[in-house]
Design a protein around this motif. Sequence first.
Motif, PDB file in Angstrom:
ATOM      1  N   MET A 193     -42.760  13.204  23.047  1.00 58.23           N
ATOM      2  CA  MET A 193     -43.757  14.205  22.635  1.00 58.23           C
ATOM      3  C   MET A 193     -44.919  13.520  21.920  1.00 58.23           C
ATOM      4  O   MET A 193     -46.067  13.636  22.302  1.00 58.23           O
ATOM      5  N   ILE A 194     -44.564  12.770  20.890  1.00 56.79           N
ATOM      6  CA  ILE A 194     -45.587  11.993  20.195  1.00 56.79           C
ATOM      7  C   ILE A 194     -46.275  11.047  21.174  1.00 56.79           C
ATOM      8  O   ILE A 194     -47.500  10.929  21.203  1.00 56.79           O
ATOM      9  N   GLN A 195     -45.461  10.403  21.998  1.00 56.54           N
ATOM     10  CA  GLN A 195     -46.001   9.421  22.931  1.00 56.54           C
ATOM     11  C   GLN A 195     -46.966  10.068  23.926  1.00 56.54           C
ATOM     12  O   GLN A 195     -48.005   9.484  24.258  1.00 56.54           O
ATOM     13  N   ALA A 196     -46.648  11.258  24.370  1.00 57.26           N
ATOM     14  CA  ALA A 196     -47.514  11.951  25.332  1.00 57.26           C
ATOM     15  C   ALA A 196     -48.884  12.217  24.711  1.00 57.26           C
ATOM     16  O   ALA A 196     -49.922  11.985  25.343  1.00 57.26           O
ATOM     17  N   HIS A 197     -48.880  12.697  23.472  1.00 60.01           N
ATOM     18  CA  HIS A 197     -50.153  12.934  22.785  1.00 60.01           C
ATOM     19  C   HIS A 197     -50.916  11.615  22.616  1.00 60.01           C
ATOM     20  O   HIS A 197     -52.135  11.574  22.779  1.00 60.01           O
ATOM     21  N   ALA A 198     -50.189  10.560  22.273  1.00 60.05           N
ATOM     22  CA  ALA A 198     -50.831   9.264  22.053  1.00 60.05           C
ATOM     23  C   ALA A 198     -51.519   8.782  23.329  1.00 60.05           C
ATOM     24  O   ALA A 198     -52.703   8.422  23.307  1.00 60.05           O
ATOM     25  N   VAL A 199     -50.790   8.795  24.441  1.00 56.08           N
ATOM     26  CA  VAL A 199     -51.358   8.310  25.696  1.00 56.08           C
ATOM     27  C   VAL A 199     -52.562   9.162  26.097  1.00 56.08           C
ATOM     28  O   VAL A 199     -53.588   8.645  26.564  1.00 56.08           O
ATOM     29  N   ARG A 200     -52.465  10.465  25.875  1.00 59.38           N
ATOM     30  CA  ARG A 200     -53.587  11.344  26.217  1.00 59.38           C
ATOM     31  C   ARG A 200     -54.817  10.985  25.385  1.00 59.38           C
ATOM     32  O   ARG A 200     -55.918  10.791  25.906  1.00 59.38           O
ATOM     33  N   LEU A 201     -54.624  10.866  24.063  1.00 60.72           N
ATOM     34  CA  LEU A 201     -55.761  10.562  23.189  1.00 60.72           C
ATOM     35  C   LEU A 201     -56.342   9.184  23.487  1.00 60.72           C
ATOM     36  O   LEU A 201     -57.561   9.008  23.522  1.00 60.72           O
ATOM     37  N   PHE A 202     -55.459   8.197  23.681  1.00 56.41           N
ATOM     38  CA  PHE A 202     -55.939   6.844  23.988  1.00 56.41           C
ATOM     39  C   PHE A 202     -56.773   6.857  25.266  1.00 56.41           C
ATOM     40  O   PHE A 202     -57.798   6.180  25.372  1.00 56.41           O
ATOM     41  N   THR A 203     -56.325   7.624  26.250  1.00 55.57           N
ATOM     42  CA  THR A 203     -57.052   7.697  27.510  1.00 55.57           C
ATOM     43  C   THR A 203     -58.402   8.387  27.325  1.00 55.57           C
ATOM     44  O   THR A 203     -59.417   7.967  27.871  1.00 55.57           O
ATOM     45  N   GLU A 204     -58.396   9.465  26.520  1.00 51.53           N
ATOM     46  CA  GLU A 204     -59.634  10.238  26.337  1.00 51.53           C
ATOM     47  C   GLU A 204     -60.667   9.461  25.522  1.00 51.53           C
ATOM     48  O   GLU A 204     -61.841   9.372  25.882  1.00 51.53           O
ATOM     49  N   ARG A 205     -60.208   8.908  24.377  1.00 51.40           N
ATOM     50  CA  ARG A 205     -61.167   8.337  23.425  1.00 51.40           C
ATOM     51  C   ARG A 205     -61.149   6.814  23.391  1.00 51.40           C
ATOM     52  O   ARG A 205     -61.994   6.201  22.739  1.00 51.40           O
ATOM     53  N   GLY A 206     -60.185   6.200  24.048  1.00 55.40           N
ATOM     54  CA  GLY A 206     -60.024   4.752  23.940  1.00 55.40           C
ATOM     55  C   GLY A 206     -58.972   4.403  22.905  1.00 55.40           C
ATOM     56  O   GLY A 206     -58.780   5.118  21.918  1.00 55.40           O
ATOM     57  N   TYR A 207     -58.307   3.292  23.139  1.00 58.84           N
ATOM     58  CA  TYR A 207     -57.188   2.893  22.286  1.00 58.84           C
ATOM     59  C   TYR A 207     -57.658   2.536  20.877  1.00 58.84           C
ATOM     60  O   TYR A 207     -57.148   3.058  19.880  1.00 58.84           O
ATOM     61  N   ASP A 208     -58.660   1.662  20.798  1.00 61.25           N
ATOM     62  CA  ASP A 208     -59.113   1.204  19.489  1.00 61.25           C
ATOM     63  C   ASP A 208     -59.811   2.323  18.711  1.00 61.25           C
ATOM     64  O   ASP A 208     -59.784   2.325  17.480  1.00 61.25           O
ATOM     65  N   ALA A 209     -60.429   3.230  19.438  1.00 57.41           N
ATOM     66  CA  ALA A 209     -61.184   4.295  18.773  1.00 57.41           C
ATOM     67  C   ALA A 209     -60.286   5.431  18.306  1.00 57.41           C
ATOM     68  O   ALA A 209     -60.765   6.396  17.726  1.00 57.41           O
ATOM     69  N   THR A 210     -59.008   5.350  18.597  1.00 56.77           N
ATOM     70  CA  THR A 210     -58.069   6.393  18.179  1.00 56.77           C
ATOM     71  C   THR A 210     -57.153   5.847  17.094  1.00 56.77           C
ATOM     72  O   THR A 210     -56.548   4.788  17.269  1.00 56.77           O
ATOM     73  N   THR A 211     -57.062   6.536  15.984  1.00 51.72           N
ATOM     74  CA  THR A 211     -56.194   6.079  14.895  1.00 51.72           C
ATOM     75  C   THR A 211     -54.807   6.698  15.035  1.00 51.72           C
ATOM     76  O   THR A 211     -54.630   7.742  15.672  1.00 51.72           O
ATOM     77  N   VAL A 212     -53.843   6.047  14.434  1.00 52.40           N
ATOM     78  CA  VAL A 212     -52.479   6.567  14.442  1.00 52.40           C
ATOM     79  C   VAL A 212     -52.425   7.923  13.744  1.00 52.40           C
ATOM     80  O   VAL A 212     -51.669   8.809  14.137  1.00 52.40           O
ATOM     81  N   THR A 213     -53.255   8.076  12.722  1.00 50.88           N
ATOM     82  CA  THR A 213     -53.308   9.347  12.009  1.00 50.88           C
ATOM     83  C   THR A 213     -53.737  10.476  12.950  1.00 50.88           C
ATOM     84  O   THR A 213     -53.183  11.587  12.900  1.00 50.88           O
ATOM     85  N   GLU A 214     -54.694  10.190  13.820  1.00 47.27           N
ATOM     86  CA  GLU A 214     -55.137  11.210  14.777  1.00 47.27           C
ATOM     87  C   GLU A 214     -54.016  11.565  15.749  1.00 47.27           C
ATOM     88  O   GLU A 214     -53.854  12.739  16.115  1.00 47.27           O
ATOM     89  N   VAL A 215     -53.260  10.569  16.170  1.00 43.27           N
ATOM     90  CA  VAL A 215     -52.116  10.831  17.048  1.00 43.27           C
ATOM     91  C   VAL A 215     -51.116  11.732  16.333  1.00 43.27           C
ATOM     92  O   VAL A 215     -50.589  12.691  16.901  1.00 43.27           O
ATOM     93  N   ALA A 216     -50.883  11.421  15.054  1.00 42.91           N
ATOM     94  CA  ALA A 216     -49.934  12.211  14.272  1.00 42.91           C
ATOM     95  C   ALA A 216     -50.398  13.664  14.171  1.00 42.91           C
ATOM     96  O   ALA A 216     -49.610  14.591  14.368  1.00 42.91           O
ATOM     97  N   GLU A 217     -51.691  13.853  13.912  1.00 45.47           N
ATOM     98  CA  GLU A 217     -52.232  15.217  13.804  1.00 45.47           C
ATOM     99  C   GLU A 217     -52.064  15.967  15.114  1.00 45.47           C
ATOM    100  O   GLU A 217     -51.667  17.127  15.128  1.00 45.47           O
ATOM    101  N   ALA A 218     -52.375  15.294  16.231  1.00 41.71           N
ATOM    102  CA  ALA A 218     -52.258  15.939  17.544  1.00 41.71           C
ATOM    103  C   ALA A 218     -50.819  16.345  17.822  1.00 41.71           C
ATOM    104  O   ALA A 218     -50.562  17.383  18.424  1.00 41.71           O
ATOM    105  N   ALA A 219     -49.885  15.525  17.362  1.00 38.53           N
ATOM    106  CA  ALA A 219     -48.470  15.814  17.623  1.00 38.53           C
ATOM    107  C   ALA A 219     -47.888  16.756  16.562  1.00 38.53           C
ATOM    108  O   ALA A 219     -46.739  17.186  16.679  1.00 38.53           O
ATOM    109  N   GLY A 220     -48.657  17.049  15.528  1.00 39.67           N
ATOM    110  CA  GLY A 220     -48.194  17.964  14.487  1.00 39.67           C
ATOM    111  C   GLY A 220     -47.168  17.364  13.562  1.00 39.67           C
ATOM    112  O   GLY A 220     -46.312  18.058  13.025  1.00 39.67           O
ATOM    113  N   VAL A 221     -47.240  16.070  13.360  1.00 46.13           N
ATOM    114  CA  VAL A 221     -46.326  15.399  12.428  1.00 46.13           C
ATOM    115  C   VAL A 221     -47.142  14.533  11.476  1.00 46.13           C
ATOM    116  O   VAL A 221     -48.354  14.414  11.617  1.00 46.13           O
ATOM    117  N   SER A 222     -46.463  13.912  10.536  1.00 41.37           N
ATOM    118  CA  SER A 222     -47.151  13.033   9.602  1.00 41.37           C
ATOM    119  C   SER A 222     -47.223  11.626  10.178  1.00 41.37           C
ATOM    120  O   SER A 222     -46.400  11.255  11.016  1.00 41.37           O
TER     121      SER A 222
END
Lengths: 196, 196
Positions: free
Chosen positions: B1-30
């Motif tokens: 679940m977390i991983q799916a959000h991460a891959v989506r965000l990395f693809t949309e915005r780029g890997y370096d331009a996406t922070t782990v915090t943003e992935v956490a927010e998208a997945a609804g966790v800390s």
Amino acid sequence: MIQAHAVRLFTERGYDATTVTEVAEAAGVSPMTVYRHFPTKEDLVLVDQHGQLVAERIAASPAAHPLVRRIGGALIGSAATLTGDDLTTDKQFLLARLRLMISTPALRARHLDNQYAFQQAIVEALGDDDTDPDAAFHAQAAASACLAALHTALVRWAEDEGRTELPALIAKALAAAFGDDMVEGGPVAAGDQPRG
Amino acid sequence: MIQAHAVRLFTERGYDATTVTEVAEAAGVSPMTVYRHFPTKEDLVLVDQHGQLVAERIAASPAAHPLVRRIGGALIGSAATLTGDDLTTDKQFLLARLRLMISTPALRARHLDNQYAFQQAIVEALGDDDTDPDAAFHAQAAASACLAALHTALVRWAEDEGRTELPALIAKALAAAFGDDMVEGGPVAAGDQPRG
DNA sequence: ATCGCATTGATAGTTACTACCAGATTGGTA
DNA sequence: TACCAATCTGGTAGTAACTATCAATGCGAT
């Protein structure tokens, strides 16, 4: 100079346990200056002064020879110039860097990425027609196997503290992988490269 | 679940331009929970659920067959089970991860390190006598060339958006590198593996 | 209802790395 | 010698990955 201090500290205290600031202090410069010369901490180990001329060496080799013979010959020749007799200091330095590269995950990963880029450069230097996808597959496999032989030889060389001659080790690894007739100095086979 | 959000965000915005915090927010966790499941940011792309069984597959293959046939067969078989017909969702996910792995330097480096570890596992699974250093060199080169063929096939597959069947691509790459008689389904050659 | 127990979360800290700007050093020219 | 340009070096402040430690929360079993 900075790099020498870095490799020494990394070897003494460990890579992760040494900060870039400590390297800067040891070298008598500011951390900013370190980052200026070495964009990443990994570059403090991976960057080497002797640039990669191997790709050109391959391109200059006779195209009629088999792929592994062209690539392998260039690798052996480059190793010979790199670890010449009167370069003992450089040799020890190279050994220290190699040990770090093999044992530290972050360095090993970056090194393998460099090696992969090198592999692509070799494939391009071979200059086979890009139109034939089979030839590209072919070149990739040949270059990869040659680099694997090189890597295996380097690891063996590092384990041996550099006592064995590096070019001989590479030649041995290539011969073991492809057959004695494939390495420089041996007879030229009629065929091309790895095919069972 | 977390991983799916991460891959989506990395693809949309780029890997370096996406922070782990943003992935956490998208997945609804800390962010802490993300780091708990994925020790490094790279693992958000590289970790896959389907573990590596290929080494066992190789060990189970008939030892009398040539090395590249044993390794190649295991790779093709694993790819077939991984990209089966009714796994379109997983297939798209795998494609997205593959694109990131190929294009992002940090991910590519870690991926190549994983691949190198995999190569070592293959060499061990082959179980050739460790006493003979030539055999080790031999196995390293064969495994490396097979993995290079696999990698080339994966890149081609990703460029093709997964339209071509992956096992067929791998078989084609192996055939181009080693000859048609070396891939699964072809005739068994009398010899062993790559020797010019 | 309560007791483990695993998962999650918050806080604070370290470190690699970057952006921006200021001073110093060097080398060529009049 | 005096001057100018360019390059090298340093300081400050900030971002983000990652870690250590501890508190809170849910949850099934007795």
